[in-house]
Write a protein that holds these residues in place. Structure first.
Motif, mmCIF file in Angstrom:
data_model
loop_
_atom_site.group_PDB
_atom_site.id
_atom_site.type_symbol
_atom_site.label_atom_id
_atom_site.label_comp_id
_atom_site.label_asym_id
_atom_site.label_seq_id
_atom_site.Cartn_x
_atom_site.Cartn_y
_atom_site.Cartn_z
ATOM 1 N N UNK A 52 -6.374 -6.565 14.074
ATOM 2 C CA UNK A 52 -5.987 -7.921 14.487
ATOM 3 C C UNK A 52 -6.542 -8.974 14.029
ATOM 4 N N UNK A 53 -5.984 -10.210 14.140
ATOM 5 C CA UNK A 53 -6.962 -11.511 13.577
ATOM 6 C C UNK A 53 -7.652 -11.658 14.727
ATOM 7 N N UNK A 54 -9.000 -12.226 14.145
ATOM 8 C CA UNK A 54 -9.847 -12.820 15.378
ATOM 9 C C UNK A 54 -9.738 -14.008 15.939
ATOM 10 N N UNK A 55 -8.538 -14.285 16.781
ATOM 11 C CA UNK A 55 -8.256 -15.421 17.348
ATOM 12 C C UNK A 55 -9.146 -16.125 17.938
ATOM 13 N N UNK A 56 -9.877 -15.427 18.619
ATOM 14 C CA UNK A 56 -11.299 -16.177 19.341
ATOM 15 C C UNK A 56 -12.031 -16.929 18.565
ATOM 16 N N UNK A 57 -12.875 -16.201 17.707
ATOM 17 C CA UNK A 57 -13.261 -16.849 16.694
ATOM 18 C C UNK A 57 -12.659 -18.059 15.914
ATOM 19 N N UNK A 58 -11.265 -17.972 15.456
ATOM 20 C CA UNK A 58 -10.663 -18.807 14.760
ATOM 21 C C UNK A 58 -10.407 -20.139 15.716
ATOM 22 N N UNK A 114 0.944 -1.093 0.102
ATOM 23 C CA UNK A 114 0.013 0.118 0.182
ATOM 24 C C UNK A 114 0.731 1.116 0.050
ATOM 25 N N UNK A 115 1.894 1.056 0.514
ATOM 26 C CA UNK A 115 2.895 2.285 0.794
ATOM 27 C C UNK A 115 3.257 2.750 -0.578
ATOM 28 N N UNK A 116 3.697 1.732 -1.498
ATOM 29 C CA UNK A 116 4.241 1.826 -2.742
ATOM 30 C C UNK A 116 3.171 2.387 -3.707
ATOM 31 N N UNK A 117 1.989 1.887 -3.556
ATOM 32 C CA UNK A 117 1.012 2.519 -4.429
ATOM 33 C C UNK A 117 0.627 4.070 -3.990
ATOM 34 N N UNK A 118 0.819 4.604 -2.952
ATOM 35 C CA UNK A 118 0.513 5.869 -2.623
ATOM 36 C C UNK A 118 1.625 6.671 -2.245
ATOM 37 N N UNK A 119 2.672 6.444 -2.502
ATOM 38 C CA UNK A 119 3.894 7.414 -2.334
ATOM 39 C C UNK A 119 4.165 7.586 -0.864
ATOM 40 N N UNK A 120 3.897 6.630 -0.151
ATOM 41 C CA UNK A 120 4.149 6.713 1.283
ATOM 42 C C UNK A 120 5.593 6.166 1.827
ATOM 43 N N UNK A 173 -2.337 -12.285 6.974
ATOM 44 C CA UNK A 173 -1.440 -11.425 7.427
ATOM 45 C C UNK A 173 -1.017 -10.351 6.418
ATOM 46 N N UNK A 174 -1.126 -10.494 5.180
ATOM 47 C CA UNK A 174 -0.932 -9.385 4.235
ATOM 48 C C UNK A 174 -1.872 -8.436 4.380
ATOM 49 N N UNK A 175 -3.243 -8.873 4.477
ATOM 50 C CA UNK A 175 -4.344 -7.891 4.596
ATOM 51 C C UNK A 175 -4.379 -7.206 5.957
ATOM 52 N N UNK A 176 -3.799 -7.737 6.894
ATOM 53 C CA UNK A 176 -3.718 -7.069 8.572
ATOM 54 C C UNK A 176 -2.705 -5.952 8.051
ATOM 55 N N UNK A 177 -1.752 -6.098 7.304
ATOM 56 C CA UNK A 177 -0.695 -5.078 7.113
ATOM 57 C C UNK A 177 -1.583 -3.959 6.299
ATOM 58 N N UNK A 178 -1.857 -4.329 5.291
ATOM 59 C CA UNK A 178 -2.542 -3.341 4.345
ATOM 60 C C UNK A 178 -3.610 -2.442 5.049
ATOM 61 N N UNK A 179 -4.446 -3.285 5.634
ATOM 62 C CA UNK A 179 -5.728 -2.494 6.459
ATOM 63 C C UNK A 179 -5.262 -1.546 7.493
ATOM 64 N N UNK A 180 -3.932 -1.874 8.108
ATOM 65 C CA UNK A 180 -3.527 -1.189 9.137
ATOM 66 C C UNK A 180 -3.111 0.331 8.683
ATOM 67 N N UNK A 181 -2.321 0.241 7.474
ATOM 68 C CA UNK A 181 -1.710 1.349 7.007
ATOM 69 C C UNK A 181 -2.714 2.063 6.467
#
Length: 331
Positions: A159-165, A97-103, A289-297
Protein backbone atom coordinates in the motif's frame (compact mmCIF):
# COMPACT_ATOMS: atom_id res chain seq x y z
CA UNK A 1 1.76 -26.61 8.48
CA UNK A 2 5.57 -26.43 8.29
CA UNK A 3 7.25 -24.30 5.63
CA UNK A 4 10.54 -24.70 3.81
CA UNK A 5 11.84 -21.83 5.98
CA UNK A 6 11.16 -23.93 9.10
CA UNK A 7 13.16 -26.85 7.69
CA UNK A 8 16.08 -24.59 6.81
CA UNK A 9 16.06 -22.98 10.26
CA UNK A 10 15.95 -26.29 12.13
CA UNK A 11 18.69 -27.81 9.96
CA UNK A 12 20.81 -24.66 10.17
CA UNK A 13 21.15 -24.36 6.38
CA UNK A 14 19.86 -22.11 3.60
CA UNK A 15 16.50 -22.55 1.87
CA UNK A 16 18.39 -23.26 -1.35
CA UNK A 17 20.21 -26.15 0.36
CA UNK A 18 16.90 -27.63 1.51
CA UNK A 19 15.52 -27.31 -1.99
CA UNK A 20 18.58 -29.04 -3.48
CA UNK A 21 18.05 -31.96 -1.11
CA UNK A 22 14.36 -32.11 -2.08
CA UNK A 23 15.35 -32.25 -5.73
CA UNK A 24 18.08 -34.89 -5.17
CA UNK A 25 20.87 -32.62 -6.38
CA UNK A 26 24.45 -33.88 -6.14
CA UNK A 27 26.02 -30.62 -4.95
CA UNK A 28 25.02 -31.16 -1.31
CA UNK A 29 27.35 -32.60 1.33
CA UNK A 30 26.42 -35.80 3.12
CA UNK A 31 26.30 -33.94 6.43
CA UNK A 32 23.97 -31.26 5.08
CA UNK A 33 21.71 -33.83 3.45
CA UNK A 34 21.39 -35.74 6.71
CA UNK A 35 20.55 -32.59 8.69
CA UNK A 36 17.90 -31.57 6.17
CA UNK A 37 16.30 -35.02 6.03
CA UNK A 38 16.22 -35.17 9.83
CA UNK A 39 14.57 -31.75 10.00
CA UNK A 40 12.02 -32.80 7.38
CA UNK A 41 11.17 -35.88 9.42
CA UNK A 42 10.91 -33.99 12.72
CA UNK A 43 8.64 -31.33 11.22
CA UNK A 44 6.65 -33.77 9.09
CA UNK A 45 7.27 -31.34 6.24
CA UNK A 46 5.39 -31.98 2.99
CA UNK A 47 7.15 -30.10 0.16
CA UNK A 48 4.91 -28.26 -2.27
CA UNK A 49 5.27 -28.44 -6.02
CA UNK A 50 6.58 -24.88 -6.02
CA UNK A 51 9.16 -25.62 -3.30
CA UNK A 52 10.49 -28.51 -5.37
CA UNK A 53 10.89 -26.14 -8.30
CA UNK A 54 12.98 -23.67 -6.31
CA UNK A 55 16.37 -25.33 -6.81
CA UNK A 56 15.55 -25.94 -10.46
CA UNK A 57 15.21 -22.15 -10.83
CA UNK A 58 11.76 -22.29 -12.31
CA UNK A 59 11.88 -20.17 -15.45
CA UNK A 60 8.30 -18.90 -15.52
CA UNK A 61 5.28 -18.26 -13.34
CA UNK A 62 1.59 -17.94 -14.09
CA UNK A 63 0.09 -15.13 -12.02
CA UNK A 64 -3.56 -14.21 -11.75
CA UNK A 65 -4.25 -10.47 -11.50
CA UNK A 66 -7.75 -10.18 -10.06
CA UNK A 67 -9.43 -6.76 -10.10
CA UNK A 68 -12.74 -5.59 -8.66
CA UNK A 69 -15.64 -4.67 -10.91
CA UNK A 70 -15.16 -1.03 -9.88
CA UNK A 71 -11.59 -0.98 -11.16
CA UNK A 72 -12.56 -2.92 -14.29
CA UNK A 73 -15.16 -0.25 -15.01
CA UNK A 74 -12.58 2.51 -14.47
CA UNK A 75 -10.09 0.85 -16.83
CA UNK A 76 -12.71 0.47 -19.56
CA UNK A 77 -14.63 3.72 -19.08
CA UNK A 78 -14.31 7.42 -19.82
CA UNK A 79 -11.30 8.96 -18.09
CA UNK A 80 -12.25 12.62 -17.78
CA UNK A 81 -10.06 13.35 -14.76
CA UNK A 82 -7.30 10.76 -15.13
CA UNK A 83 -8.33 8.19 -12.50
CA UNK A 84 -7.58 5.40 -14.97
CA UNK A 85 -3.95 6.58 -15.04
CA UNK A 86 -3.55 5.62 -11.37
CA UNK A 87 -4.35 1.98 -12.05
CA UNK A 88 -2.61 1.75 -15.42
CA UNK A 89 0.59 2.97 -13.76
CA UNK A 90 0.28 0.30 -11.04
CA UNK A 91 -0.31 -2.26 -13.81
CA UNK A 92 2.75 -0.96 -15.68
CA UNK A 93 4.86 -1.66 -12.58
CA UNK A 94 3.53 -5.22 -12.49
CA UNK A 95 4.02 -5.77 -16.22
CA UNK A 96 7.57 -4.40 -16.17
CA UNK A 97 8.76 -6.95 -13.63
CA UNK A 98 6.76 -9.68 -15.35
CA UNK A 99 8.54 -9.09 -18.67
CA UNK A 100 11.95 -9.09 -17.01
CA UNK A 101 11.29 -12.47 -15.36
CA UNK A 102 9.23 -14.43 -17.90
CA UNK A 103 6.09 -14.15 -15.78
CA UNK A 104 2.70 -14.61 -17.43
CA UNK A 105 -0.08 -12.35 -16.14
CA UNK A 106 -3.73 -13.40 -16.47
CA UNK A 107 -6.20 -10.55 -15.87
CA UNK A 108 -9.55 -11.47 -14.32
CA UNK A 109 -12.44 -9.65 -12.63
CA UNK A 110 -13.91 -10.69 -9.25
CA UNK A 111 -16.49 -13.38 -9.88
CA UNK A 112 -17.54 -15.83 -7.18
CA UNK A 113 -18.98 -18.21 -9.73
CA UNK A 114 -15.90 -18.52 -11.92
CA UNK A 115 -14.43 -21.80 -10.69
CA UNK A 116 -11.82 -21.82 -13.45
CA UNK A 117 -10.31 -18.56 -12.21
CA UNK A 118 -7.54 -20.25 -10.24
CA UNK A 119 -6.67 -23.07 -12.61
CA UNK A 120 -2.99 -23.29 -13.58
CA UNK A 121 -1.94 -20.32 -11.43
CA UNK A 122 1.06 -20.08 -9.09
CA UNK A 123 -0.17 -17.00 -7.20
CA UNK A 124 -2.62 -14.09 -7.11
CA UNK A 125 -2.34 -10.30 -7.16
CA UNK A 126 -5.58 -8.66 -6.04
CA UNK A 127 -6.63 -5.04 -6.69
CA UNK A 128 -9.75 -3.42 -5.27
CA UNK A 129 -12.63 -4.43 -3.04
CA UNK A 130 -13.13 -4.21 0.72
CA UNK A 131 -13.63 -7.99 0.83
CA UNK A 132 -12.53 -10.94 -1.26
CA UNK A 133 -14.71 -13.47 -3.08
CA UNK A 134 -14.81 -16.68 -1.03
CA UNK A 135 -13.21 -18.58 -3.91
CA UNK A 136 -10.17 -16.28 -3.72
CA UNK A 137 -10.07 -15.93 0.07
CA UNK A 138 -10.21 -19.68 0.66
CA UNK A 139 -7.63 -20.54 -1.97
CA UNK A 140 -4.27 -21.88 -0.76
CA UNK A 141 -2.48 -19.97 -3.53
CA UNK A 142 -0.02 -17.29 -2.36
CA UNK A 143 -1.72 -13.92 -2.68
CA UNK A 144 -0.88 -10.20 -2.35
CA UNK A 145 -3.28 -7.27 -2.10
CA UNK A 146 -2.21 -4.29 -4.22
CA UNK A 147 -3.12 -0.77 -2.99
CA UNK A 148 -5.40 -2.30 -0.41
CA UNK A 149 -5.49 -3.78 3.08
CA UNK A 150 -8.35 -5.80 4.56
CA UNK A 151 -8.30 -5.82 8.39
CA UNK A 152 -7.91 -9.19 10.12
CA UNK A 153 -7.52 -11.09 6.83
CA UNK A 154 -3.74 -11.40 7.30
CA UNK A 155 -2.99 -11.41 3.59
CA UNK A 156 0.16 -9.70 2.32
CA UNK A 157 -0.55 -6.11 1.29
CA UNK A 158 1.42 -3.47 -0.61
CA UNK A 159 0.00 0.00 0.00
CA UNK A 160 0.90 3.67 -0.02
CA UNK A 161 1.28 5.24 3.41
CA UNK A 162 -1.74 7.51 3.24
CA UNK A 163 -1.64 8.26 6.96
CA UNK A 164 1.90 9.62 6.82
CA UNK A 165 1.24 11.51 3.58
CA UNK A 166 -1.86 13.24 4.93
CA UNK A 167 -0.32 13.86 8.35
CA UNK A 168 2.84 15.43 6.89
CA UNK A 169 0.95 17.59 4.38
CA UNK A 170 -1.59 18.93 6.87
CA UNK A 171 1.17 19.71 9.37
CA UNK A 172 2.95 21.68 6.65
CA UNK A 173 -0.13 23.84 6.13
CA UNK A 174 -0.77 24.21 9.86
CA UNK A 175 2.83 25.30 10.42
CA UNK A 176 2.22 28.12 7.90
CA UNK A 177 -0.58 29.43 10.11
CA UNK A 178 -3.61 28.03 8.28
CA UNK A 179 -6.01 26.61 10.86
CA UNK A 180 -9.24 26.22 8.90
CA UNK A 181 -8.41 23.07 6.96
CA UNK A 182 -11.32 20.86 5.89
CA UNK A 183 -11.15 17.35 4.47
CA UNK A 184 -13.46 16.14 1.68
CA UNK A 185 -13.11 12.39 1.27
CA UNK A 186 -14.57 9.33 -0.39
CA UNK A 187 -16.28 6.44 1.45
CA UNK A 188 -14.31 5.31 4.50
CA UNK A 189 -15.11 1.68 3.73
CA UNK A 190 -12.10 1.90 1.41
CA UNK A 191 -8.79 1.49 3.22
CA UNK A 192 -7.02 4.22 1.24
CA UNK A 193 -9.59 6.90 2.07
CA UNK A 194 -9.74 5.81 5.71
CA UNK A 195 -5.95 5.86 6.05
CA UNK A 196 -5.73 9.42 4.69
CA UNK A 197 -8.69 10.52 6.83
CA UNK A 198 -6.87 9.28 9.94
CA UNK A 199 -3.67 11.12 8.98
CA UNK A 200 -5.59 14.39 8.52
CA UNK A 201 -7.44 13.90 11.82
CA UNK A 202 -4.22 13.14 13.72
CA UNK A 203 -2.49 16.29 12.46
CA UNK A 204 -5.46 18.54 13.28
CA UNK A 205 -5.84 16.99 16.73
CA UNK A 206 -2.14 17.43 17.47
CA UNK A 207 -2.59 21.18 16.87
CA UNK A 208 -5.68 21.09 19.13
CA UNK A 209 -7.98 21.92 16.24
CA UNK A 210 -11.34 20.33 15.49
CA UNK A 211 -11.22 18.18 12.33
CA UNK A 212 -13.84 19.19 9.77
CA UNK A 213 -14.61 16.25 7.48
CA UNK A 214 -17.16 15.81 4.70
CA UNK A 215 -17.81 12.48 2.99
CA UNK A 216 -18.86 12.22 -0.66
CA UNK A 217 -19.66 9.36 -3.03
CA UNK A 218 -17.17 10.37 -5.77
CA UNK A 219 -19.88 11.58 -8.14
CA UNK A 220 -19.95 15.25 -9.24
CA UNK A 221 -23.29 15.68 -7.42
CA UNK A 222 -21.95 14.13 -4.21
CA UNK A 223 -18.75 16.16 -4.36
CA UNK A 224 -20.66 19.42 -4.95
CA UNK A 225 -22.90 18.69 -1.95
CA UNK A 226 -19.86 18.06 0.28
CA UNK A 227 -18.11 21.16 -1.12
CA UNK A 228 -21.08 23.42 -0.33
CA UNK A 229 -21.17 22.09 3.23
CA UNK A 230 -17.44 22.69 3.63
CA UNK A 231 -17.62 26.23 2.25
CA UNK A 232 -19.96 27.15 5.11
CA UNK A 233 -16.91 26.69 7.37
CA UNK A 234 -15.00 29.35 5.39
CA UNK A 235 -11.87 27.17 5.03
CA UNK A 236 -8.34 28.34 4.30
CA UNK A 237 -7.50 24.96 2.76
CA UNK A 238 -9.49 22.09 1.27
CA UNK A 239 -7.71 18.74 1.44
CA UNK A 240 -9.27 16.12 -0.85
CA UNK A 241 -8.67 12.40 -0.44
CA UNK A 242 -7.67 11.98 -4.08
CA UNK A 243 -6.86 14.09 -7.13
CA UNK A 244 -10.09 13.25 -8.94
CA UNK A 245 -12.17 14.73 -6.11
CA UNK A 246 -9.80 17.73 -5.93
CA UNK A 247 -10.02 18.42 -9.67
CA UNK A 248 -13.82 18.27 -9.62
CA UNK A 249 -13.77 20.67 -6.66
CA UNK A 250 -11.44 22.96 -8.61
CA UNK A 251 -13.95 23.15 -11.49
CA UNK A 252 -16.80 23.92 -9.11
CA UNK A 253 -14.77 26.65 -7.38
CA UNK A 254 -14.07 28.27 -10.75
CA UNK A 255 -17.80 28.30 -11.53
CA UNK A 256 -18.43 29.90 -8.14
CA UNK A 257 -15.78 32.57 -8.94
CA UNK A 258 -13.69 31.42 -5.98
CA UNK A 259 -10.02 31.86 -6.80
CA UNK A 260 -7.48 29.12 -6.05
CA UNK A 261 -5.17 29.64 -4.16
CA UNK A 262 -5.92 33.29 -3.31
CA UNK A 263 -9.35 32.64 -1.77
CA UNK A 264 -9.03 28.93 -0.93
CA UNK A 265 -6.04 26.61 -1.23
CA UNK A 266 -6.60 23.12 -2.59
CA UNK A 267 -4.64 19.87 -2.13
CA UNK A 268 -5.24 16.46 -3.72
CA UNK A 269 -3.72 13.02 -3.28
CA UNK A 270 -2.15 10.50 -5.74
CA UNK A 271 -0.37 12.79 -8.24
CA UNK A 272 -2.14 11.59 -11.37
CA UNK A 273 -1.11 13.24 -14.65
CA UNK A 274 -4.16 15.52 -14.71
CA UNK A 275 -3.01 17.18 -11.48
CA UNK A 276 0.11 18.54 -13.20
CA UNK A 277 -1.74 20.07 -16.18
CA UNK A 278 -4.79 21.59 -14.47
CA UNK A 279 -5.19 25.37 -14.17
CA UNK A 280 -3.88 26.11 -11.63
CA UNK A 281 -1.63 23.06 -11.32
CA UNK A 282 -2.73 21.01 -8.34
CA UNK A 283 -0.65 20.56 -5.20
CA UNK A 284 -0.91 16.92 -4.22
CA UNK A 285 0.63 13.99 -2.37
CA UNK A 286 2.52 11.69 -4.72
CA UNK A 287 1.81 7.96 -4.52
CA UNK A 288 4.54 5.83 -6.07
CA UNK A 289 2.19 3.76 -8.19
CA UNK A 290 4.68 2.05 -10.52
CA UNK A 291 6.81 0.96 -7.57
CA UNK A 292 3.72 -0.34 -5.78
CA UNK A 293 2.91 -2.73 -8.62
CA UNK A 294 6.53 -3.77 -9.03
CA UNK A 295 7.03 -4.49 -5.33
CA UNK A 296 3.71 -6.37 -5.08
CA UNK A 297 4.71 -8.82 -7.81
CA UNK A 298 8.18 -9.23 -6.35
CA UNK A 299 6.66 -10.03 -2.95
CA UNK A 300 4.32 -12.57 -4.55
CA UNK A 301 7.26 -14.38 -6.18
CA UNK A 302 8.91 -14.57 -2.74
CA UNK A 303 5.75 -16.12 -1.32
CA UNK A 304 5.51 -18.62 -4.17
CA UNK A 305 9.07 -19.69 -3.34
CA UNK A 306 8.18 -19.84 0.37
CA UNK A 307 10.64 -17.06 1.17
CA UNK A 308 9.73 -15.11 4.33
CA UNK A 309 6.18 -16.52 4.23
CA UNK A 310 4.80 -14.72 7.29
CA UNK A 311 2.16 -12.19 6.08
CA UNK A 312 3.42 -8.62 5.93
CA UNK A 313 2.20 -5.14 5.05
CA UNK A 314 4.62 -3.20 2.85
CA UNK A 315 3.91 0.52 3.06
CA UNK A 316 5.42 2.97 0.55
CA UNK A 317 6.01 6.49 1.82
CA UNK A 318 4.54 9.38 -0.17
CA UNK A 319 5.87 12.85 -1.06
CA UNK A 320 4.13 16.23 -0.90
CA UNK A 321 4.29 17.84 -4.36
CA UNK A 322 3.61 21.56 -4.10
CA UNK A 323 2.36 23.31 -7.21
CA UNK A 324 0.14 26.34 -7.83
CA UNK A 325 -3.02 25.53 -5.85
CA UNK A 326 -1.31 26.29 -2.52
CA UNK A 327 0.64 29.33 -1.33
CA UNK A 328 4.24 28.32 -0.78
CA UNK A 329 5.91 29.05 2.52
CA UNK A 330 8.14 32.10 2.57
CA UNK A 331 11.83 31.30 2.94
Amino acid sequence: MSKIDDVAKLAGVSIASVSRVLNSKDNVSKKTREKVLQAIEELDYKPSRIARNLANKKSSYNIGLVISKRIDKILKGNDSFGIREFYTTVLAGIESLAKENNIQIKLETFDNGNRKLLEGLDGLLIMGGDRLPKLVENSDLPKVLVDNYIPALKVDSVISNGFDGAYYTIKQMLSRGYKKIVHIHGPLTYWGFRNRFEGYTAAMTEFRLLPQTFECDETPEGILYALNLSLSKKPDVIFASNDVIALIILNFLKKKKIHVPKDIQLIGFDDIISSSVSEPKLSTVKVFKFEMGNIALNRLIDLINEKNPHPAMISLFTTFIERDSTIRAKN
